[in-house]
Design a protein around this motif. Structure first.
Motif, mmCIF file in Angstrom:
data_model
loop_
_atom_site.group_PDB
_atom_site.id
_atom_site.type_symbol
_atom_site.label_atom_id
_atom_site.label_comp_id
_atom_site.label_asym_id
_atom_site.label_seq_id
_atom_site.Cartn_x
_atom_site.Cartn_y
_atom_site.Cartn_z
ATOM 1 N N HIS A 289 0.830 -1.212 0.000
ATOM 2 C CA HIS A 289 0.000 0.000 0.000
ATOM 3 C C HIS A 289 0.861 1.259 0.000
ATOM 4 O O HIS A 289 0.550 2.242 -0.691
ATOM 5 N N PRO A 293 0.854 1.391 -4.520
ATOM 6 C CA PRO A 293 -0.612 1.490 -4.494
ATOM 7 C C PRO A 293 -1.256 1.270 -5.853
ATOM 8 O O PRO A 293 -2.446 0.958 -5.949
ATOM 9 N N GLN A 294 -0.444 1.445 -6.925
ATOM 10 C CA GLN A 294 -0.969 1.280 -8.280
ATOM 11 C C GLN A 294 -1.033 -0.181 -8.714
ATOM 12 O O GLN A 294 -1.637 -0.499 -9.752
ATOM 13 N N ARG A 296 -2.023 -3.851 -9.395
ATOM 14 C CA ARG A 296 -3.314 -4.532 -9.464
ATOM 15 C C ARG A 296 -3.168 -6.042 -9.539
ATOM 16 O O ARG A 296 -4.150 -6.765 -9.653
ATOM 17 N N LEU A 318 -5.261 -6.109 1.832
ATOM 18 C CA LEU A 318 -5.142 -5.150 0.731
ATOM 19 C C LEU A 318 -6.474 -4.472 0.455
ATOM 20 O O LEU A 318 -6.547 -3.252 0.277
ATOM 21 N N HIS A 319 -7.527 -5.259 0.429
ATOM 22 C CA HIS A 319 -8.847 -4.687 0.151
ATOM 23 C C HIS A 319 -9.253 -3.688 1.234
ATOM 24 O O HIS A 319 -9.884 -2.662 0.946
ATOM 25 N N ARG A 321 -7.383 -1.715 2.618
ATOM 26 C CA ARG A 321 -6.620 -0.499 2.343
ATOM 27 C C ARG A 321 -7.013 0.117 1.003
ATOM 28 O O ARG A 321 -6.314 0.994 0.485
ATOM 29 N N ASN A 323 -7.177 -1.414 -1.948
ATOM 30 C CA ASN A 323 -6.511 -1.987 -3.112
ATOM 31 C C ASN A 323 -7.194 -3.293 -3.471
ATOM 32 O O ASN A 323 -7.184 -4.252 -2.693
ATOM 33 N N ALA A 325 -6.355 -5.458 -5.671
ATOM 34 C CA ALA A 325 -5.447 -6.302 -6.444
ATOM 35 C C ALA A 325 -5.792 -7.775 -6.299
ATOM 36 O O ALA A 325 -6.189 -8.242 -5.231
#
Length: 379
Positions: A289, A293-294, A296, A318-319, A321, A323, A325
């Motif tokens: 994060h 952060p970009q 995926r 991650l989700h 936060r 993201n 991905a």
């Protein structure tokens, strides 16, 4: 019929990591180009007996007669490395003459780059004698001599093998220690050790159930995360250090854990295991994060990739936060997660023979690119 691939293109990589479970081996060739094409011709695995694992674990901290004990363990390791090579050649139907060189990482017993040293034991001279093949070892010390951390070294291979111009992605290796390689689509690479991978989970289940690891995270799944303990674990100063950085059992070990469990003396052991799993997932997710952060797509290798509970925890962290991905193993990229590190060191041997640098100064902090390794000729 024996494989007839030109021998100068074949390398063996051997890796025994922080988890101390055994030796992974791979035979590979590498086609030159802007993105390296990896062809895997064979893989093998030799587990460590409990006695050798205990001996290596004891060498993680100072003790009586440790130079003698390390020398004996190094000789024993060389024998297991040679067994892994024999198995590789037999299953691949290749003669030893087909192999240009063996790359052996050795077993890390101390890692103190802030003091200017790292120690991987293994006796590569004996391995050359036992196999009749040139051996390349000692990959980390050259980078440390140039002011670097000496680790992680695998991001250079991750970039070569898994980089993609169309996608920013993260390769997360979860062995004993966790590390990430952030591969942007503009060829910039960031990589560092995120904190513990399996090391604390393995130590805790060994203490309570005499098991080497928590298979598929089943024990952790039966417990509940302890939020206060997780918060305390996440307060470790290392986690907030900026990269380049690296760590190991010198920091994250059972003593480190027990010192933090003092105030949780009545905690259920399964709840602690659940919290340790969440700790690994949280540190990985926080690192991604903050620095990617970009991204995926998160591709996981190492033993942690086989722990479905841990993989789910990483995705959930991650989700949480923001993201979304996708988290999956490097199998999706065509490489089994338990073969990536062995292939990485085979690639480093290829770089050494080609007189090409194997480190990424932006990752390790070294003053510049360096050719990594030391050669132990077979004759």
């Amino acid at each position: 019929m024996p494989n007839t691939t030109p021998p100068q293109h074949l390398y063996i990589g051997l890796m025994s990591g922080t988890s101390l479970d055994g030796v992974d081996g791979a035979i590979a060739s590498f086609d030159p180009g802007p993105g390296v094409a990896v062809r895997t011709l064979g893989t093998s695995y030799i587990p460590f007996p409990s006695g050798l694992r205990d001996d290596l674990l004891a060498l993680q901290s100072s003790g009586e007669n440790e130079i003698h004990r390390e020398s004996l363990a190094a000789n024993a390791l060389a024998g297991f490395y040679a067994d892994c090579v024999t198995k590789l050649l037999e299953t691949s139907l290749l003669p030893s003459s087909a192999i240009k060189a063996i790359a052996v990482h050795g077993q890390t017993i101390r890692h103190r780059p802030e003091l200017g040293y790292t120690r991987q034991t293994g006796n590569p001279a004996l391995l050359a004698e036992l196999t009749g093949i040139d051996v390349i070892a000692d990959f980390r010390s050259r980078d440390i001599a140039a002011g670097g951390q000496g680790a992680p070294l695998v991001p250079a291979f991750h970039q070569a093998a898994f980089g993609n111009k169309d996608e920013s992605r993260v390769v997360a290796n979860i062995g004993g220690i966790g590390n990430i390689s952030i591969l942007s689509n503009d060829d910039d690479v960031i990589g560092f050790d995120t904190g513990p991978g399996n090391v604390l989970m393995d130590a805790w289940i060994c203490r309570h159930q005499d098991k080497a690891y928590d298979s598929d995270g089943a024990w952790a799944r039966s417990g509940q995360v302890l939020p206060e303990l997780l918060q305390l674990l996440c307060a470790e100063p290392y986690l907030d250090l900026p990269p380049p950085k690296s760590t190991g059992r010198d920091l994250f070990n059972i003593d480190w854990l027990m010192s933090r469990l003092v105030r949780f003396g009545s905690a259920n052991a399964a709840d602690v295991q659940a919290t340790l799993t969440a700790f690994t997932a949280t540190t990985l997710a926080d690192a991604i994060h903050r620095h990617a952060p970009q991204a995926r797509a998160i591709y996981v290798c190492g033993g942690g990739a086989f722990n479905s509970h841990l993989m789910q925890q990483i995705a959930a962290a991650l989700h949480a936060r923001g993201n979304a991905a996708v988290v999956e193993s490097t199998e999706r990229l065509g490489v089994s997660p338990n073969h990536v590190e062995a292939l990485a060191f085979a690639w480093l041997a290829h770089r050494f023979i080609s007189r090409l640098p194997g480190n990424l100064p932006a990752v390790t902090g070294a003053r510049g690119p360096r050719i990594l390794g030391a050669l132990y000729p077979a004759a």
